[in-house]
Design an enzyme around this catalytic site. Structure first.
Site, mmCIF file in Angstrom:
data_model
loop_
_atom_site.group_PDB
_atom_site.id
_atom_site.type_symbol
_atom_site.label_atom_id
_atom_site.label_comp_id
_atom_site.label_asym_id
_atom_site.label_seq_id
_atom_site.Cartn_x
_atom_site.Cartn_y
_atom_site.Cartn_z
ATOM 1 N N SER A 1 -52.712 -27.936 -37.961
ATOM 2 C CA SER A 1 -52.988 -29.233 -37.352
ATOM 3 C C SER A 1 -53.214 -30.286 -38.438
ATOM 4 C CB SER A 1 -54.193 -29.113 -36.414
ATOM 5 O OG SER A 1 -54.337 -30.270 -35.634
ATOM 6 N N HIS B 1 -48.541 -31.057 -33.500
ATOM 7 C CA HIS B 1 -48.573 -31.107 -32.026
ATOM 8 C C HIS B 1 -47.425 -31.984 -31.522
ATOM 9 C CE1 HIS B 1 -52.602 -29.437 -32.488
ATOM 10 N NE2 HIS B 1 -52.937 -30.492 -33.224
ATOM 11 N N GLU C 1 -46.533 -27.110 -31.595
ATOM 12 C CA GLU C 1 -47.651 -26.183 -31.560
ATOM 13 C C GLU C 1 -47.163 -24.735 -31.628
ATOM 14 O OE1 GLU C 1 -50.039 -27.050 -28.168
ATOM 15 O OE2 GLU C 1 -50.585 -29.060 -28.868
#
Length: 261
Positions: free
Chosen positions: A86, A128, A155
């Protein structure tokens, strides 16, 4: 931040070595922690580095500037895998995306860059990507900085970069690569927050399983286990993958893996 060390134990009966991975959590809550020589030494000696997610602005604010941390992270990353999930994936870039509009269309002046850790040159990493519909903000960055390449990671997906060799996509989703080197846009004439016109933008979609190497996956006379399934890089991707895999140190042999959770 995590460091990983390995140790081999010999079994005299089996005459074999057993590799044991030991994960070490390095807690950095403030600037003093990031400047701690003992923590920096752990990073330097680790076989791999893993950056946690969260807020990339905070990660950079805590880890980028202290001399002891940067001195130890840089040489380690050239010899050992460096990875992030992330926000930890975004900070791996030299140019780090840290804020942006949630609008689906690319807009002017609503996406921002800051200095990242610099493990990957010329590439802005967003995470994402498909799930949060971030194509617009990555296009906005490329429109503002056509020299940069955009990499959007879905993801449960990782972009594995082998410096000077090639890339591989693993996981469940895909990686979107955006090249605006030959793009035309109205970025300079557009007003702030105005939707942009973009022409001749090149987009590549690489699903999980895509594996390309400059040498077609062969090292010398035979392919190693890590090269299984690798294909020669198509002509349309040669320059792009060459830019993605470029490193400040041409002798770097480490691997960078950026993942979006």
């Amino acid at each position: 931040m995590w460091g990983r060390k390995r140790r081999s134990l010999r079994n005299p009966r089996r005459r074999s070595a057993i590799a044991i991975a030991i994960a070490i959590a390095i807690a950095i809550a403030n600037r003093d922690d990031a400047s701690d020589e003992a923590a920096a030494q752990q990073v330097y000696e680790a076989d791999g580095i893993f950056m946690t997610g969260g807020d990339q602005k905070r990660l950079i604010a805590l880890t980028a500037a202290p001399a002891s941390t940067r001195r130890c992270i840089a040489p380690c990353a050239s010899a050992a895998p460096a990875s992030g999930t992330s926000a930890g994936a975004s900070v791996m870039s030299e140019h780090m995306l840290f804020d942006g509009s949630r609008d689906i269309l690319p807009q002017k002046s609503l996406v921002h860059l800051a200095a990242g850790l610099g493990f990957v040159r010329r590439v802005v990493i967003d995470q994402h990507f498909s799930e949060r519909q971030r194509l617009g903000r990555l296009l906005a960055i490329v429109a503002q900085h056509p020299y940069l390449l955009g990499a959007g990671i879905d993801e449960y997906t990782a972009l594995v970069i082998e410096p000077s060799h090639g890339i591989e996509i693993i996981g469940e989703g895909a990686v979107t690569l955006i090249n605006g080197c030959e793009m035309l846009s109205n970025y300079l004439d557009a007003a702030d927050k105005e939707s942009l016109e973009l022409f001749n933008v090149t987009l590549h979609l690489l699903p999980a399983g895509a594996h390309y190497r400059h040498d077609g996956g062969r090292t010398g006379a035979s392919a190693s286990r890590d090269d299984v399934g690798a294909r020669p890089i198509p002509k349309t991707l040669v320059d792009l993958i060459g830019a993605v895999t470029a490193t400040p140190d041409s002798g770097a042999q480490g691997r960078f893996q950026g993942a979006a959770s």
